[in-house]
Design an enzyme around this catalytic site. Structure first.
Site, PDB file in Angstrom:
ATOM      1  N   TYR A 236       0.834  -1.215   0.000  1.00  0.00           N
ATOM      2  CA  TYR A 236       0.000   0.000   0.000  1.00  0.00           C
ATOM      3  C   TYR A 236       0.856   1.248   0.000  1.00  0.00           C
ATOM      4  O   TYR A 236       0.416   2.313  -0.422  1.00  0.00           O
ATOM      5  CB  TYR A 236      -1.009  -0.026   1.152  1.00  0.00           C
ATOM      6  CG  TYR A 236      -1.968  -1.162   0.948  1.00  0.00           C
ATOM      7  CD1 TYR A 236      -2.762  -1.210  -0.197  1.00  0.00           C
ATOM      8  CD2 TYR A 236      -2.028  -2.227   1.821  1.00  0.00           C
ATOM      9  CE1 TYR A 236      -3.593  -2.277  -0.448  1.00  0.00           C
ATOM     10  CE2 TYR A 236      -2.857  -3.298   1.577  1.00  0.00           C
ATOM     11  CZ  TYR A 236      -3.642  -3.313   0.433  1.00  0.00           C
ATOM     12  OH  TYR A 236      -4.447  -4.380   0.171  1.00  0.00           O
ATOM     13  N   HIS A 383       0.070 -11.812 -10.314  1.00  0.00           N
ATOM     14  CA  HIS A 383      -0.692 -10.846  -9.506  1.00  0.00           C
ATOM     15  C   HIS A 383       0.106  -9.565  -9.291  1.00  0.00           C
ATOM     16  O   HIS A 383      -0.382  -8.468  -9.519  1.00  0.00           O
ATOM     17  CB  HIS A 383      -1.049 -11.507  -8.168  1.00  0.00           C
ATOM     18  CG  HIS A 383      -1.427 -10.552  -7.072  1.00  0.00           C
ATOM     19  ND1 HIS A 383      -2.604  -9.841  -7.076  1.00  0.00           N
ATOM     20  CD2 HIS A 383      -0.778 -10.178  -5.932  1.00  0.00           C
ATOM     21  CE1 HIS A 383      -2.672  -9.076  -5.987  1.00  0.00           C
ATOM     22  NE2 HIS A 383      -1.568  -9.264  -5.281  1.00  0.00           N
ATOM     23  N   HIS A 385       2.664  -8.278 -10.829  1.00  0.00           N
ATOM     24  CA  HIS A 385       3.030  -7.428 -11.967  1.00  0.00           C
ATOM     25  C   HIS A 385       1.842  -6.573 -12.405  1.00  0.00           C
ATOM     26  O   HIS A 385       2.034  -5.520 -13.016  1.00  0.00           O
ATOM     27  CB  HIS A 385       3.590  -8.261 -13.117  1.00  0.00           C
ATOM     28  CG  HIS A 385       5.025  -8.638 -12.885  1.00  0.00           C
ATOM     29  ND1 HIS A 385       5.402  -9.707 -12.130  1.00  0.00           N
ATOM     30  CD2 HIS A 385       6.182  -8.026 -13.268  1.00  0.00           C
ATOM     31  CE1 HIS A 385       6.730  -9.763 -12.054  1.00  0.00           C
ATOM     32  NE2 HIS A 385       7.227  -8.750 -12.744  1.00  0.00           N
ATOM     33  N   ARG A 446       7.026 -20.437  -8.911  1.00  0.00           N
ATOM     34  CA  ARG A 446       7.690 -19.154  -9.071  1.00  0.00           C
ATOM     35  C   ARG A 446       9.132 -19.317  -8.609  1.00  0.00           C
ATOM     36  O   ARG A 446       9.498 -20.346  -8.039  1.00  0.00           O
ATOM     37  CB  ARG A 446       6.992 -18.060  -8.253  1.00  0.00           C
ATOM     38  CG  ARG A 446       7.065 -18.277  -6.757  1.00  0.00           C
ATOM     39  CD  ARG A 446       6.288 -17.231  -5.943  1.00  0.00           C
ATOM     40  NE  ARG A 446       6.965 -15.942  -5.896  1.00  0.00           N
ATOM     41  CZ  ARG A 446       6.700 -14.983  -4.998  1.00  0.00           C
ATOM     42  NH1 ARG A 446       5.780 -15.172  -4.056  1.00  0.00           N
ATOM     43  NH2 ARG A 446       7.343 -13.848  -5.016  1.00  0.00           N
ATOM     44  N   ARG A 447       9.949 -18.284  -8.836  1.00  0.00           N
ATOM     45  CA  ARG A 447      11.298 -18.201  -8.283  1.00  0.00           C
ATOM     46  C   ARG A 447      12.157 -19.417  -8.575  1.00  0.00           C
ATOM     47  O   ARG A 447      12.767 -20.000  -7.667  1.00  0.00           O
ATOM     48  CB  ARG A 447      11.229 -18.036  -6.760  1.00  0.00           C
ATOM     49  CG  ARG A 447      10.535 -16.781  -6.373  1.00  0.00           C
ATOM     50  CD  ARG A 447      10.554 -16.587  -4.912  1.00  0.00           C
ATOM     51  NE  ARG A 447      10.626 -15.173  -4.628  1.00  0.00           N
ATOM     52  CZ  ARG A 447      10.382 -14.634  -3.451  1.00  0.00           C
ATOM     53  NH1 ARG A 447      10.082 -15.383  -2.435  1.00  0.00           N
ATOM     54  NH2 ARG A 447      10.486 -13.344  -3.286  1.00  0.00           N
TER      55      ARG A 447
HETATM   56 FE1  HAS Z   1      -1.162  -8.505  -3.274  1.00  0.00          FE
HETATM   57  C1  HAS Z   1       0.957 -11.196  -2.785  1.00  0.00           C
HETATM   58  C2  HAS Z   1      -3.637 -10.115  -1.559  1.00  0.00           C
HETATM   59  C3  HAS Z   1      -3.174  -5.723  -3.557  1.00  0.00           C
HETATM   60  C4  HAS Z   1       1.542  -6.645  -4.318  1.00  0.00           C
HETATM   61  N1  HAS Z   1       0.849  -8.876  -3.527  1.00  0.00           N
HETATM   62  C5  HAS Z   1       1.517 -10.039  -3.294  1.00  0.00           C
HETATM   63  C6  HAS Z   1       2.898  -9.890  -3.620  1.00  0.00           C
HETATM   64  C7  HAS Z   1       3.074  -8.582  -4.024  1.00  0.00           C
HETATM   65  C8  HAS Z   1       1.769  -7.958  -3.967  1.00  0.00           C
HETATM   66  C9  HAS Z   1       4.366  -7.920  -4.433  1.00  0.00           C
HETATM   67  O1  HAS Z   1      -3.865 -12.481   0.374  1.00  0.00           O
HETATM   68  C10 HAS Z   1       3.945 -10.987  -3.572  1.00  0.00           C
HETATM   69  C11 HAS Z   1       4.807 -10.977  -2.356  1.00  0.00           C
HETATM   70  C12 HAS Z   1       5.796 -12.103  -2.452  1.00  0.00           C
HETATM   71  O2  HAS Z   1       6.828 -11.935  -3.118  1.00  0.00           O
HETATM   72  O3  HAS Z   1       5.530 -13.207  -1.932  1.00  0.00           O
HETATM   73  N2  HAS Z   1      -3.066  -8.037  -2.716  1.00  0.00           N
HETATM   74  C13 HAS Z   1      -3.927  -8.852  -2.066  1.00  0.00           C
HETATM   75  C14 HAS Z   1      -5.215  -8.189  -1.932  1.00  0.00           C
HETATM   76  C15 HAS Z   1      -5.080  -6.938  -2.503  1.00  0.00           C
HETATM   77  C16 HAS Z   1      -3.722  -6.857  -2.975  1.00  0.00           C
HETATM   78  C17 HAS Z   1      -6.443  -8.754  -1.281  1.00  0.00           C
HETATM   79  N3  HAS Z   1      -0.888  -6.578  -3.848  1.00  0.00           N
HETATM   80  C18 HAS Z   1      -1.837  -5.589  -3.874  1.00  0.00           C
HETATM   81  C19 HAS Z   1      -1.248  -4.341  -4.282  1.00  0.00           C
HETATM   82  C20 HAS Z   1       0.087  -4.604  -4.495  1.00  0.00           C
HETATM   83  C21 HAS Z   1       0.298  -6.003  -4.220  1.00  0.00           C
HETATM   84  C22 HAS Z   1      -1.993  -3.041  -4.392  1.00  0.00           C
HETATM   85  C23 HAS Z   1       1.190  -3.703  -4.921  1.00  0.00           C
HETATM   86  C24 HAS Z   1       1.077  -2.455  -5.274  1.00  0.00           C
HETATM   87  N4  HAS Z   1      -1.315 -10.322  -2.381  1.00  0.00           N
HETATM   88  C25 HAS Z   1      -2.397 -10.742  -1.687  1.00  0.00           C
HETATM   89  C26 HAS Z   1      -2.080 -12.046  -1.056  1.00  0.00           C
HETATM   90  C27 HAS Z   1      -0.770 -12.365  -1.403  1.00  0.00           C
HETATM   91  C28 HAS Z   1      -0.315 -11.249  -2.224  1.00  0.00           C
HETATM   92  C29 HAS Z   1      -2.940 -12.880  -0.209  1.00  0.00           C
HETATM   93  C30 HAS Z   1       0.036 -13.605  -0.990  1.00  0.00           C
HETATM   94  C31 HAS Z   1      -0.053 -14.640  -2.049  1.00  0.00           C
HETATM   95  C32 HAS Z   1       0.844 -15.827  -1.723  1.00  0.00           C
HETATM   96  O4  HAS Z   1       0.303 -16.916  -1.474  1.00  0.00           O
HETATM   97  O5  HAS Z   1       2.069 -15.700  -1.688  1.00  0.00           O
HETATM   98  C33 HAS Z   1      -6.159  -5.868  -2.547  1.00  0.00           C
HETATM   99  O6  HAS Z   1      -5.657  -4.672  -1.984  1.00  0.00           O
HETATM  100  C34 HAS Z   1      -6.665  -5.584  -3.930  1.00  0.00           C
HETATM  101  C35 HAS Z   1      -7.877  -4.664  -3.934  1.00  0.00           C
HETATM  102  C36 HAS Z   1      -8.137  -4.093  -5.288  1.00  0.00           C
HETATM  103  C37 HAS Z   1      -9.313  -4.042  -5.923  1.00  0.00           C
HETATM  104  C38 HAS Z   1      -9.419  -3.415  -7.300  1.00  0.00           C
HETATM  105  C39 HAS Z   1     -10.157  -2.073  -7.303  1.00  0.00           C
HETATM  106  C40 HAS Z   1     -10.076  -1.449  -8.659  1.00  0.00           C
HETATM  107  C41 HAS Z   1      -9.623  -0.200  -8.930  1.00  0.00           C
HETATM  108  C42 HAS Z   1      -9.524   0.224 -10.367  1.00  0.00           C
HETATM  109  C43 HAS Z   1     -10.145   1.559 -10.697  1.00  0.00           C
HETATM  110  C44 HAS Z   1     -10.156   1.784 -12.185  1.00  0.00           C
HETATM  111  C45 HAS Z   1      -9.664   2.877 -12.813  1.00  0.00           C
HETATM  112  C46 HAS Z   1      -9.618   2.951 -14.312  1.00  0.00           C
HETATM  113  C47 HAS Z   1      -9.109   4.056 -12.103  1.00  0.00           C
HETATM  114  C48 HAS Z   1     -10.551  -4.601  -5.297  1.00  0.00           C
HETATM  115  C49 HAS Z   1      -9.220   0.740  -7.860  1.00  0.00           C
HETATM  116  C50 HAS Z   1     -10.914   2.647 -14.952  1.00  0.00           C
HETATM  117  C51 HAS Z   1     -10.697   2.543 -16.410  1.00  0.00           C
HETATM  118  C52 HAS Z   1     -11.703   2.547 -17.306  1.00  0.00           C
HETATM  119  C53 HAS Z   1     -11.372   2.367 -18.719  1.00  0.00           C
HETATM  120  C54 HAS Z   1     -13.117   2.756 -16.908  1.00  0.00           C
END
Ligand code: HAS
Ligand code: CU
Length: 562
Positions: A236, A383, A385, A446-447
């Site tokens: 975050y 995820h 990337h 991975r890795r």
């Molecule tokens: Fe994650 C693993 C769960 C968000 C980064 N995550 C990782 C790792 C990284 C990472 C680097 O629960 C690997 C670490 C390692 O090396 O082992 N992650 C989540 C969840 C979220 C989440 C629940 N992660 C992120 C963000 C990261 C990031 C942000 C970096 C910046 N993640 C995990 C979990 C693991 C994990 C487990 C462990 C997996 C394992 O087993 O090793 C949530 O925060 C995501 C919520 C996001 C949403 C999307 C909302 C949509 C939006 C888009 C708006 C659209 C726009 C454009 C502006 C619900 C805000 C519209 C365009 C039009 C054309 C209309």
């Protein structure tokens, strides 16, 4: 007036921070394409499989830790100066820069030392192939850990400069609401202070003495837990600066105004409260952590989706408002009335779109039972990337097209390359991350430099393994091209002479619903930080206490018999 003329000293600092970030991006991207070609077997001539892990460590550290931290420091420096209308306290801010740079050089030298077979220093081999998550039991040269510690200490000092600016501003404006950009910066920094305690204790109390040989053992479970206490909130720390851009700059680029300042504040406060007590979702498969506490982490993670879902709503609504200001009609046809040919706008939107996909794969990661399916497979790099590699990185590149002219006074050069660049990134990432997710479902780890081990035949669930491999290689190559295009535009712009008047400025339009609509309690940092700490004590207290109680350096429990 152009930002650089109003705040010349602060602009110089932002330029220096961006410069380090861009150099890290260049080397990190090069390492990225080398390893993508290596592990897919497309081209293995650059490095040996033994050196793959050093390249992978360099890729992760330079991109996820150095590029991010320096870019964020630059963005935050600009945002605080811009919204509080003052130069930042120079001595503190520059000390932060030099501390972080020293740390970066130490970490980078120890990684590259491993690649070139450097002689041992201080009685230890100069190497660091411990990957960007650098927890025990893999061990690096002490210089690597000292470097990592300095990067973090430097970021703390940088935060001090932002807070000092607020206090100065506050004494002149006792009754005003904290301007939104500064509010976002400070909330992010408070979250950062709370969460980096974990990694600071891990590195200073355990990893540095252990790598120096002062202590013989560390407890992998305890040090991993301290790492992940920080390892989730750090994501975050990358995302919130992207949100700062999407909330405060993107609506302007779309020709409109932010939909709601109060909602934006709620989102940032929610991140402060919930970012940390979720770290166990990276340790679902670790023994020694009671399932009940993993369950608490999972529940908190699901609540933590809320601020991002609110963001999707607020940001899209603001962009739609911009399109309607430009005369758009219809339910979806407003999407056509947006400046898709402007690289800053297009890059942020494509980053947002990809983050929607990355958010969904995050939800799957977070489910305690489905996590077992994808943990330690290449799904996870798929995820991240999309998240750090696109939601953050593409937003950072895109907003540089808008910001760098303002901190230099120079017009953006190589516009046609810049216009194309976000689309190249988007296509490369779509191809690569989609294939990575599917390959992860097939169980490909991975890795590893040798994903097929001894010719193990993985079975694709959707698509064939051979096709996924090629897509990962092609996508990785396109991403390298995308990074190179960005760096060409930046180098040409930074090296050009100043001339002509800029068509961009740093003025941020008033939100449709302004700060006066948001309850004052949202600005009460003491309250939110206290609640954040309380939630952490509940989520981490008992399991941490039991890890410490079973022996600080060597757990008393017998090893698992195999
Ligand atoms: Fe994650 C693993 C769960 C968000 C980064 N995550 C990782 C790792 C990284 C990472 C680097 O629960 C690997 C670490 C390692 O090396 O082992 N992650 C989540 C969840 C979220 C989440 C629940 N992660 C992120 C963000 C990261 C990031 C942000 C970096 C910046 N993640 C995990 C979990 C693991 C994990 C487990 C462990 C997996 C394992 O087993 O090793 C949530 O925060 C995501 C919520 C996001 C949403 C999307 C909302 C949509 C939006 C888009 C708006 C659209 C726009 C454009 C502006 C619900 C805000 C519209 C365009 C039009 C054309 C209309
Ligand atoms: Cu996480």
């Amino acid at each position: 007036m152009v930002f650089v003329d109003s705040y010349p000293k602060t602009s110089k600092l932002v330029r220096s921070e961006f410069l380090v970030a861009f150099v890290a991006l260049g080397i990190g991207a090069l390492f990225g394409v080398v390893q993508a070609l290596h592990r897919t077997g497309v081209f293995r001539g650059f490095v040996s499989s033994a050196d793959y892990y050093t390249i992978l460590t360099g890729h992760g550290v330079l991109l996820a830790l150095v590029f991010t931290t320096f870019f964020i420091a630059g963005l935050f420096t600009w945002a605080v100066a811009n919204s509080l209308e003052r130069e930042l306290p120079q001595r503190i801010a520059w000390s932060a820069f030099w501390i972080m740079l020293t740390g970066t050089v130490l970490a980078a030298v120890s990684i590259i030392g491993g690649l070139v077979g450097a002689p041992s220093i201080l009685g230890h081999d100069l190497k660091a192939d411990v990957l960007f998550t650098f927890y025990a039991p893999m061990k690096a040269h002490p210089a690597f850990y000292i470097g990592a510690a300095l990067i973090i200490v430097g970021s703390w000092v940088a935060g001090l400069a932002y807070f000092k600016s607020l206090w100065e501003w506050r004494s002149e404006n006792p009754d005003e609401r904290i301007p939104l950009q500064t509010f976002m910066v400070l909330t992010t920094m408070l979250m950062w202070y709370v969460s980096t305690i974990g990694v600071a204790v891990e590195v200073v109390a355990f990893l540095i003495p252990w790598s120096l040989g002062l202590i013989q053992n560390v407890d992998p479970l305890l040090t991993r837990t301290l790492f992940w206490y920080f390892g989730h909130p750090v994501v975050y720390f990358w995302l919130m600066p992207a949100y700062l851009v999407w909330y405060t700059i993107l609506p302007k680029l779309a020709g409109g105004r932010l939909f709601s300042d109060p909602l934006a504040r709620v989102v940032f406060v929610a991140f402060l409260l919930l970012s940390t007590p979720v770290g166990f979702h990276h340790q679902y498969t670790d023994p020694g952590i009671p399932s009940g506490y993993k369950f608490i982490a999972m529940t908190n993670t699901m609540f933590l989706l809320l601020p991002s879902l609110l963001t999707a709503f607020t940001v899209v609504a603001s962009v739609e408002h911009g399109a309607r200001q430009r005369g758009a009609k219809g339910y979806l046809s407003w999407l056509r009335n947006l400046p898709w040919g402007k690289p800053a706008f297009a890059g942020c939107m494509l980053a947002g779109l990809m983050f929607a996909a990355g958010g969904f794969s995050g939800m799957i990661n977070a489910g305690m039972n489905i996590n077992y399916l994808i943990h330690n497979t290449i799904w996870v790099p798929g995820h991240f990337h999309l998240t750090v590699g696109t939601a953050f990185a593409l937003t950072a590149m895109a907003i540089s097209y808008w910001l760098v002219p303002q901190i230099t006074g120079k017009k953006l050069r190589q516009r046609s390359i810049a216009t194309l660049q976000p689309y190249v990134w988007f296509v490369g990432m779509a191809v690569m991350s989609n294939a990575m997710h599917r390959a992860g479902l097939a169980g490909i780890p991975r890795r590893t430099a040798e994903p097929t081990y001894d010719e193990f035949a993985f079975e694709g669930v959707a698509g064939t393994v051979g096709e996924m491999r090629i897509q990962i290689a092609i996508g990785g190559f396109l991403l390298f091209v995308g990074a190179a295009m960005f760096l060409i535009v930046m180098a040409d712009t930074l090296l050009a002479r100043r001339g002509g008047t800029l068509s961009v400025n740093s003025n941020i339009p008033e939100p449709l619903s302004g700060a006066d609509h948001s309850p004052r309690i949202l600005d009460n940092y003491k309250l939110w930080t206290a609640i954040a700490l309380l939630l952490i004590v509940i989520a981490y207290g008992p399991p941490l206490a039991s890890m410490v109680a079973d022996g600080l350096f060597a757990p008393g429990s017998p090893p698992i018999p195999v």
